[in-house]
Design a protein around this motif. Structure first.
Motif, PDB file in Angstrom:
ATOM      1  N   LYS A  19       0.833  -1.208   0.000  1.00  0.00           N
ATOM      2  CA  LYS A  19       0.000   0.000   0.000  1.00  0.00           C
ATOM      3  C   LYS A  19       0.865   1.255   0.000  1.00  0.00           C
ATOM      4  O   LYS A  19       0.558   2.242  -0.697  1.00  0.00           O
ATOM      5  N   LEU A  20       1.951   1.222   0.775  1.00  0.00           N
ATOM      6  CA  LEU A  20       2.824   2.392   0.852  1.00  0.00           C
ATOM      7  C   LEU A  20       3.504   2.650  -0.486  1.00  0.00           C
ATOM      8  O   LEU A  20       3.585   3.798  -0.945  1.00  0.00           O
ATOM      9  N   ARG A  21       3.995   1.591  -1.134  1.00  0.00           N
ATOM     10  CA  ARG A  21       4.610   1.772  -2.454  1.00  0.00           C
ATOM     11  C   ARG A  21       3.616   2.385  -3.443  1.00  0.00           C
ATOM     12  O   ARG A  21       3.958   3.298  -4.204  1.00  0.00           O
ATOM     13  N   ALA A  22       2.392   1.883  -3.436  1.00  0.00           N
ATOM     14  CA  ALA A  22       1.383   2.391  -4.362  1.00  0.00           C
ATOM     15  C   ALA A  22       1.047   3.855  -4.074  1.00  0.00           C
ATOM     16  O   ALA A  22       0.924   4.674  -4.995  1.00  0.00           O
ATOM     17  N   ALA A  23       0.903   4.185  -2.795  1.00  0.00           N
ATOM     18  CA  ALA A  23       0.571   5.562  -2.420  1.00  0.00           C
ATOM     19  C   ALA A  23       1.688   6.515  -2.826  1.00  0.00           C
ATOM     20  O   ALA A  23       1.434   7.574  -3.431  1.00  0.00           O
TER      21      ALA A  23
END
Length: 299
Positions: free
Chosen positions: A39-43
């Motif tokens: 999720k952090l990579r995508a955000a």
């Protein structure tokens, strides 16, 4: 004017709180620890590609959770998440990090070095366009500050806890909360006064909420009343962002805004939790992505 371009924009996240742990359940809410890196990579990838480019990305604390497996495991988890920020944002898009209570599962010195936080852990910087960012450290006065037992920070924390035992009047006095010392409070007064002289508007960031009603009473900073009074006394202060209370929140007090950003850790599977904040001459537009609430706030 509804169609005017923003003065500047920035990315906003709270409580990534990564750990290599099975899902948690707090008050019926799911904490999907192992989904955080994806999720952090995508955000961050989305924030990096936002046009026009953002001025910075701010994370409001609790970058990691901590792990009962021990310090080596905590350090590995921190290395992973700090690396994601570096890989996704590179050198072109600055990251601003706020210290949260869970962050201190790794040494404070490590946080400062890897996340490029100034030694005091609270700081002020110009954002241009007549705005200033003031970042506070609400872990400085706490039982988990990582300062030496004989330090002024620890002595002040012990004195404050003794004078404010947990009660219906002070439900914020949990060990996982904290506050700011008198030295930091005086620095805040000076920073606000300097902004007033310069004609700047001030955006404040902290991990724990500082404005009554902006988060649940159990999740406020220890000495939020005193800090709120200082903030509201300054005409320069316009808005404060906090994390910590993963459910999010909002309060408006005398026309000033106190926003708690929903935690990325509790974003549903397949979803996310972050925002782009557009700062206009007369308002802030928070464009929430996933679980983060969108808001238009007059400043």
């Amino acid at each position: 004017m509804a169609g005017d371009a923003p003065l500047f924009s920035f990315g906003l996240l709270a409580d990534a709180q990564y750990a290599d742990l099975p899902d948690g359940n707090t008050e019926g809410r799911r904490q999907a620890y192992r989904e955080v890196p994806g999720k952090l990579r995508a955000a961050l990838a989305d924030l990096r590609s936002t046009q026009p480019p953002l001025a910075f990305v701010m994370h409001l604390g609790d970058i990691v959770n901590g792990n009962p497996a021990g310090q080596e495991q905590c350090d590995r988890e921190f290395d992973l998440v700090a690396g994601i920020f570096k890989q996704q944002l590179g050198d072109q898009l600055p990251a601003v990090h706020v210290i949260g209570n869970h962050c201190l599962s790794v040494p404070r010195a490590t946080l400062l070095q890897r996340l490029h936080i100034p030694p005091s852990c609270y700081f002020s910087r110009s954002l241009g366009s007549g705005w200033r960012l003031v970042v506070l450290d609400t872990t400085e006065m706490s039982g988990h500050s990582d300062y030496p037992p004989d330090s002024q920070q620890c002595r002040e924390a012990q004195e404050f806890m003794a004078a404010h035992p947990m009660s219906d009047q002070d439900p914020q006095m949990s060990s996982w909360n904290g506050g700011i010392t008198q030295r930091q409070l005086q620095w805040l007064r000076q920073a606000l006064a300097a902004a007033e002289v310069a004609g700047e508007r001030v955006l404040v960031a902290s991990h724990h909420q500082l404005g009554e009603g902006g988060a649940r009473a159990t999740h406020m900073a220890w000495n939020w009343r005193e800090v709120q009074e200082v903030l509201l006394a300054s005409p320069a202060f316009r808005i404060a962002f906090a994390g910590h209370d993963h459910t999010g929140g909002y309060a408006c007090i005398h026309g000033r805004h106190f926003v708690t950003v929903e935690g990325l850790l509790e974003a549903p599977s397949g979803g996310n939790a972050y925002a782009v904040v557009h700062v206009h001459a007369d308002r802030l537009c928070i464009q929430g992505r996933g679980s983060v609430t969108s808001r238009q706030l007059v400043v």
